[in-house]
Structures are given as C-alpha cells and as structure tokens.
Scaffold this active site. Sequence first.
Site, PDB file in Angstrom:
ATOM      1  N   HIS A   1      73.548  19.596 -71.075  1.00 57.04           N
ATOM      2  CA  HIS A   1      73.123  18.537 -70.150  1.00 57.04           C
ATOM      3  C   HIS A   1      73.139  19.041 -68.706  1.00 57.04           C
ATOM      4  O   HIS A   1      74.203  19.272 -68.133  1.00 57.04           O
ATOM      5  CB  HIS A   1      74.072  17.338 -70.329  1.00 57.04           C
ATOM      6  CG  HIS A   1      73.718  16.142 -69.527  1.00 57.04           C
ATOM      7  ND1 HIS A   1      74.618  15.156 -69.211  1.00 57.04           N
ATOM      8  CD2 HIS A   1      72.562  15.757 -68.939  1.00 57.04           C
ATOM      9  CE1 HIS A   1      74.026  14.231 -68.492  1.00 57.04           C
ATOM     10  NE2 HIS A   1      72.793  14.573 -68.300  1.00 57.04           N
TER      11      HIS A   1
ATOM     12  N   SER B   1      69.882  13.007 -71.942  1.00 58.44           N
ATOM     13  CA  SER B   1      70.945  12.439 -71.111  1.00 58.44           C
ATOM     14  C   SER B   1      71.662  11.304 -71.827  1.00 58.44           C
ATOM     15  O   SER B   1      72.735  10.888 -71.386  1.00 58.44           O
ATOM     16  CB  SER B   1      70.402  11.968 -69.766  1.00 58.44           C
ATOM     17  OG  SER B   1      69.091  11.541 -69.853  1.00 58.44           O
TER      18      SER B   1
ATOM     19  N   GLU C   1      62.527  11.574 -73.255  1.00 61.14           N
ATOM     20  CA  GLU C   1      63.745  11.020 -73.876  1.00 61.14           C
ATOM     21  C   GLU C   1      63.319  10.090 -75.022  1.00 61.14           C
ATOM     22  O   GLU C   1      63.445   8.865 -74.930  1.00 61.14           O
ATOM     23  CB  GLU C   1      64.562  10.282 -72.810  1.00 61.14           C
ATOM     24  CG  GLU C   1      65.942   9.835 -73.245  1.00 61.14           C
ATOM     25  CD  GLU C   1      66.979  10.951 -73.330  1.00 61.14           C
ATOM     26  OE1 GLU C   1      66.595  12.121 -73.406  1.00 61.14           O
ATOM     27  OE2 GLU C   1      68.177  10.627 -73.344  1.00 61.14           O
TER      28      GLU C   1
HETATM   29  P1  NAD Z   1      59.695  14.589 -67.607  1.00 58.45           P
HETATM   30  O1  NAD Z   1      58.941  13.412 -68.059  1.00 58.45           O
HETATM   31  O2  NAD Z   1      59.617  14.988 -66.173  1.00 58.45           O
HETATM   32  O3  NAD Z   1      59.241  15.858 -68.444  1.00 58.45           O
HETATM   33  C1  NAD Z   1      59.064  15.892 -69.825  1.00 58.45           C
HETATM   34  C2  NAD Z   1      58.056  16.985 -70.120  1.00 58.45           C
HETATM   35  O4  NAD Z   1      58.028  17.162 -71.519  1.00 58.45           O
HETATM   36  C3  NAD Z   1      56.634  16.655 -69.679  1.00 58.45           C
HETATM   37  O5  NAD Z   1      56.105  17.713 -68.912  1.00 58.45           O
HETATM   38  C4  NAD Z   1      55.892  16.511 -70.987  1.00 58.45           C
HETATM   39  O6  NAD Z   1      54.529  16.920 -70.911  1.00 58.45           O
HETATM   40  C5  NAD Z   1      56.699  17.428 -71.879  1.00 58.45           C
HETATM   41  N1  NAD Z   1      56.523  17.170 -73.311  1.00 58.45           N
HETATM   42  C6  NAD Z   1      56.398  15.987 -73.939  1.00 58.45           C
HETATM   43  N2  NAD Z   1      56.246  16.191 -75.264  1.00 58.45           N
HETATM   44  C7  NAD Z   1      56.298  17.520 -75.457  1.00 58.45           C
HETATM   45  C8  NAD Z   1      56.167  18.356 -76.599  1.00 58.45           C
HETATM   46  N3  NAD Z   1      55.980  17.829 -77.793  1.00 58.45           N
HETATM   47  N4  NAD Z   1      56.258  19.692 -76.433  1.00 58.45           N
HETATM   48  C9  NAD Z   1      56.469  20.209 -75.206  1.00 58.45           C
HETATM   49  N5  NAD Z   1      56.546  19.474 -74.110  1.00 58.45           N
HETATM   50  C10 NAD Z   1      56.482  18.149 -74.215  1.00 58.45           C
HETATM   51  O7  NAD Z   1      61.187  14.349 -68.062  1.00 58.45           O
HETATM   52  P2  NAD Z   1      62.537  14.938 -67.453  1.00 58.45           P
HETATM   53  O8  NAD Z   1      63.035  14.027 -66.389  1.00 58.45           O
HETATM   54  O9  NAD Z   1      62.353  16.373 -67.174  1.00 58.45           O
HETATM   55  O10 NAD Z   1      63.530  14.763 -68.679  1.00 58.45           O
HETATM   56  C11 NAD Z   1      63.499  15.616 -69.799  1.00 58.45           C
HETATM   57  C12 NAD Z   1      64.766  15.424 -70.609  1.00 58.45           C
HETATM   58  O11 NAD Z   1      65.888  15.690 -69.799  1.00 58.45           O
HETATM   59  C13 NAD Z   1      64.987  14.028 -71.135  1.00 58.45           C
HETATM   60  O12 NAD Z   1      65.601  14.106 -72.382  1.00 58.45           O
HETATM   61  C14 NAD Z   1      65.920  13.397 -70.118  1.00 58.45           C
HETATM   62  O13 NAD Z   1      66.671  12.352 -70.630  1.00 58.45           O
HETATM   63  C15 NAD Z   1      66.784  14.579 -69.787  1.00 58.45           C
HETATM   64  N6  NAD Z   1      67.472  14.536 -68.498  1.00 58.45           N
HETATM   65  C16 NAD Z   1      66.860  14.039 -67.389  1.00 58.45           C
HETATM   66  C17 NAD Z   1      67.527  14.014 -66.171  1.00 58.45           C
HETATM   67  C18 NAD Z   1      66.853  13.503 -64.940  1.00 58.45           C
HETATM   68  O14 NAD Z   1      67.529  13.337 -63.909  1.00 58.45           O
HETATM   69  N7  NAD Z   1      65.570  13.289 -64.949  1.00 58.45           N
HETATM   70  C19 NAD Z   1      68.837  14.508 -66.098  1.00 58.45           C
HETATM   71  C20 NAD Z   1      69.437  15.037 -67.246  1.00 58.45           C
HETATM   72  C21 NAD Z   1      68.745  15.039 -68.440  1.00 58.45           C
END
Ligand code: NAD
Length: 733
Positions: free
Chosen positions: A465, A444, A417
């Site tokens: 989302h 998010s 994020e």
């Molecule tokens: P996370 O940290 O588990 O995963 C992020 C992944 O992105 C990691 O594996 C990382 O290595 C990879 N990454 C980073 N830079 C990258 C790049 N340049 N190219 C490709 N991969 C890359 O995070 P998450 O919890 O999966 O969240 C991801 C997104 O989803 C965020 O924007 C977050 O706000 C959103 N989101 C999260 C939730 C939640 O409950 N965790 C819910 C809805 C939305």
Amino acid sequence: MIKYSVNNSVAFVSWNMESEPMNVINQASTKAFAEAMETAIADTNVKGIIITSEKDSFIVGADLKMIRKMFNQKRDVETVFNEAKALNLLFRKFETCGKPIVACINGHALGGGFEICLMAHYRIALNNPKTKIGLPEAKIGLLPGAGGTQRLPRLIGIEKSAPLLLEGKELNPAEALKMGLIHELAETKEEMFEKATKWILANPKYIQPWDERNSKGMIVGKSNYNIPGGNIQSPQGAMLMLPGTAMMYNKTYGNYPAQIAIMRCVYEGLQVPIEKALMIESRYFTQLLMSKEAKNMVRTLFFSIGEANKGAARPKHIPEAKIQKIGILGAGMMGSGIAYVSALAGLEVILKDTTLENAEKSNGIYGKEYSRNLVKTQISKGKMTQEQGEALLNRIKPTADYADLQGCDLVIEAVFENREVKATVTKETEAIIPTTAVFGSNTSTLPITSLAEVSVRPENFIGIHFFSPVDKMPLVEIIIGQKTSDYALAVTIDYVKKIKKTPIVVNDSRGFYTSRCFGTYTAEGMEMLAEGINPILIENAGKMAGMPVGPLAVSDEVSLDLAYKVMKQTEADTGIKIEDIPGGKVVKKFVEELNRIGKKVKKGFYEYPEDGQKYLWEGLKEIYPLKAEQPDIEHLKKRLLHRQALEAVRCLEEGVLRTVEDADVGSILAWGFPAYTGGTLSYIEMIGLEQFVKDCDELADKYGERFRPTEKLREMAKNGELFYKEAEVAEMV
Ligand code: NAD
C-alpha cells in the site's frame, strides 16, 4: 578510538571509533578526545591542532543510543544539567586554549560533530557534494547543546542560522562555504591538511571573533560582540526576532519544545558573553532532555524508523532477493508514481495499462508522462543530470501487452479499485510471470486475503500500500494476507528498501492500519460539524493539535465520494448502516444530496475559487446551524487526537498491528499524526495511560461508544503497564 600524531609541529587528533560504523560523541569518545586535545595543548612543541577523522565521515553527532538510555533512567535535573554543561565547558576550554585549532571536515559533520567544528577556529571541508553539514537536533526534539545555538548565530547572524537551527537544514560543503559556515574547500585530504597546516602557522595567536584578551592576557568572551546582521537589541535584531518567533509559532503551534528552546537560547544567549551564553544553552538543553517530546521523537523518528528501514520485520531466513525487473499494472495516479520511484532505484519497469496510449499518458498527466515531468523538474533543479534523467526514462517501458511482464521479479497492481478488474489482471498476469514472482496489490480498502482468492499462488500474494503522491510520501504499508508467505514478505521488504521508503507490516483487515485510523480523524471532524460546532474551530483544532491539515480540508482533498464508497462497502459487508458509521450521515448528505464531493470538483466543505484561496462554504451554516455554546479548543484537540490513538490501540489488540513501533512510525509517516507525540501509542504514554482511559470514558459518555477504552487498555492502565518496555531498553543499549 582517537589517533594522535604530531607532524611539523602540528598535532593531528583523528577520530576513529572501532566500535561504531561512524564516529559519534559518547562518554568514551569524549574522554579520549579530551585526552588527545590536552596532550596537544600541553606540548610546547605543538603550534596548533588539526581535528579530523580516519573514517569516511567526520563525526555524525551525539550517540543517540546513549541519549535513549538516559531518557529511560530516572535522573534528577541537576545530574542532567551537570552532564549537559560538561561538554560546553570542555569545548570552551579548547576554544580558549591559545593554540589555533582547525577542523578538517573529511565527510558528514552533523550535530555535535559540527559543533566541534564550530568550536575550532578554522574549518576546511573536502569538496564532496554528498557530505552533509548541519545541526539536525531540532528534527528529533533536541537542540544543539554543545555550543551550536551560540556559535552559529555569532558566526553567520541570526537570520541565516534560523533554518539550520530550527529546521535542522543540512548543507553540502559548497553550500556551507557560501553560507559562511566553513572557510575553505579542498579537493584531496593532502590539500586539506596542507591548507590547515599553513593556516595554523600563519595564525599562531588566533582567537574567535567573539573573544578578546583581558588585561591579564586571558581569552574571555566579548561583552560587546557585534552579531553579523544585527544584535538582538538593535532594530535589525528586533525585526528578526519578532516575526521569527511568530513564524515559528505559526508552523508549530507551540507543540514543539525544541523550537521554542532554540529561539530562547538565541534571544537570551546572544545578549551576554559566550561563557554565560553556553550555560543558558545547557539549561534549555537540560529542559529538552527531561521532556517527553524529545524522548518520544528520538525513539520513533530515529530508532524505530531506522530499524524499519533496515528491514526489522524481514524474515531473516530468506536470502536477499535480487529484484531487477518489476511490472506495474495500471498507469494511473498511483501506478505512474510507483513506476517513477522504481526506475529511480535502478529497476527495469514494465508499465502496463489497457492501451499503449494510456500507459504512455493516462489522463494526460499520468503514465510514463508522469516520470517525464518529474525528471524535467529534477533536472531544472540541478538534482539530476540530463544523462541520469534519460537513463531513468529508458528503464520504463509502457505497454498494453501482458507478454512484456515475462521475467518480472515483482508485479504491483494499481488498477481501478474494483474487485472484478483486479481479479482479471491477477489471473492474466500470473499466467505470464515466473512462479517465484511476488504479486502485490496497492488496494487501499479491499482485504488482501479476499483478493488472493483468485490467485493460483496465494502464498506469493501480498498488499503493498503506497500513499499519494508516491514520489513524496515516505511510507509503504505492507499487508499480510492469510496465505502470504515469509518469502513474499521478504521480497517485498527488499523492494521497499531498494526504493528507499520505510516499510511497516500489518495483518489484513478492513482499512488495514493507516486508512482505518486516518478515517477516524476525518469522521470525528464531520461529527463535530453535524453537532453544530463552528467549522473554523474544528479546522483550527486539527491544526493546533499538530495535524498537517484540518479534518474537513483533508476530507475534501481525499474526496468524499471515496469515503462514501468505503462506507457503502462497509455497510454491505457488515450490515452497519452508513448513517450509523461515524461521519456517515455527513458524507451521505454531501455525496447523495449536495453533490459536493471535494476539491477535485472544486466544491466540498470548502469553495475553491479559480483565482483565489479556498474558503469554508457558506452553506455549511444553514445545514448545520451553530450551537449557542461552542466548546473549548483544547477539548476539540483532545477529541481529535484521542480518537485516532484509541483506534491504534484497537488495531494493536486485534492483531492488525504487529508491533508497537509500527503503530507510531505508520501514524507519523502515513497520515501526519503529530511528530512531537512520537506517534499514536507514544501519545497515550505521553498523557499517561490512566489519564487517557479516564479522558476516553468521559468522551464516550458524551459522544458515543467509539471513545470507550478497551478492557485490555483499562487493565494496562490499572497495572501501570506501558506499550514500550523501556526499562529493558535501558538495560539493553
Ligand atoms: P487511477 O484511476 O488513477 O488509475 C487506474 C489505472 O488503471 C488507469 O490508468 C486505468 O486505465 C488502469 N486500468 C484499469 N483497468 C486496467 C487493466 N485491466 N489493466 C491495466 N490497467 C488498467 O487510480 P489510482 O488512484 O491510481 O488507484 C489505483 C489503485 O491504488 C486503487 O486500487 C486504489 O484504491 C489504490 N490506491 C489509491 C490511492 C490514492 O490516493 N489515489 C492511495 C493508495 C492506494
């Protein structure tokens, strides 16, 4: 509507409603069914009756369009009761007609459809594992009102019928046979009819086990029928009813009238002969038909979700997208879940992370590994074959190379994020993917319009989302940026439909709809804590109001550092200090001073011992000493629900929400706003707009302007307006 024929002295009453995709019970079909049954009963050449269907499914229950219309007409209780009991009287007449009746279940037999089968004396089902058999009424606030609450427990006992009646659990034919719901399986229709005919000819005088012939030879309900597993007034019966009632209240906190009514039907009905029992059922059914809960649940859980699933928000002029290949950026918690549900839907998935190792196994459990584990579980539960599992995994290609994204129809970004990281991956990806491809961000919190600024094709840029865990959560919130086109929306809705999730569509704003309203729940819990309200009371108020988890526990789950980050961003963007944001002072203290950021570090509002259940942290008492006088729990419940509902009103008025239905659907499916209310806006209608405005004014005077009703809501309340134009619905359906 009903095909009637006689073959070998057996009458075939076969449902085939031309006007409906599936057979449903409404006034017209009941009339036609009754006429066919009467013909068969009156014909002295007919020895027995087979009830079946010409369609792929048997009968899927009451016509909910008819029920919805009834909800919206002003009807007195006597009329409703007379209608409710008419079906029970009719089915009872068939049951005691003296001729054997067999239900040949050729497909789904649900609700009233299965109650027809229970009225029949013998049940044979086609052995199709996809067929669903059950009584799902309780899931939409109703009860099986055509004898289901009486015949099912008389057939299989109180204990075995409880999950079917109270939770609406559905079974396939093999499971139904094992449970004793049906008597036999057949592999083909011919075999099914052959078996049915044979049974009829062998049992010319069959009567139900709960019936007997009186001295005049008439079939009447037994007054001393023994319920399998124990009668109500036996020690076994008491052992089931007492803890059963406690368990039901433990799950529902008495918020769901249907479950209470079902327990009462079983308790009262099983102590009397079936004729009286059916009237007891009709009385409770009437009560539910007059309830606001059932009205709201049918509307949101059946109609609005159904419409959303069909793609109600999809721009009609765009042809259906043929999505075959999808790219996912970021193989973390969210990306790996999105990869799984997409591959499950048969799509080719490119799962890209910064390194191949990450794409394979980010953080040890995510990446493609996440799908491997889910597949293993599904196979072990018998829900997926080895081949299906392998094929699913073969569809996911982990990679670190942007070039693999060539030819993708849709790309979903789920990287950190962080604006800069998101901007980089957007640019790199757009250089590779076709110009027709849609680019979705799973952010998010970050506004879609601002993320789309770096895009060369902002019209193809959209918010998609998901909720965590992706494979379990049913909703996807689609966010429209300023430049997002109808085409991008249509493609996204086609994708969401493909992965069998429910879409709602909202306009761009901070926190969109779901995070913004959910945030008010956790924040209100924290405000209460800071006021010195006992945290046990706060948590129980949340659960007793019908939320799945208390506000403090759920804050721990989501993690307080995330709330802190969001609040910091709000501070930076709006200038409102974190201390002045509801819940802000508490979040700041827990993150900056106490370093208790939640469950992931095993300390937050709760303690998480390695080998035991979590419990509220003792330190809370010192930081927030308890007020001498604690509020009433009803007041706290009101405070927690009103706050969320009022935020939904603001979202609607600000144009974040595009429809009233999306508000209700989103609130139940995204963050577990209590289903018995029908959703955030239905909740306000349930209370009455005038009362809600009055309550909110009182709360605002006491706790702050966040509770102050909007002027528009005030106007609506004054003019007697509602969010839903139900009078039109009553006309329409
Ligand atoms: P996370 O940290 O588990 O995963 C992020 C992944 O992105 C990691 O594996 C990382 O290595 C990879 N990454 C980073 N830079 C990258 C790049 N340049 N190219 C490709 N991969 C890359 O995070 P998450 O919890 O999966 O969240 C991801 C997104 O989803 C965020 O924007 C977050 O706000 C959103 N989101 C999260 C939730 C939640 O409950 N965790 C819910 C809805 C939305």
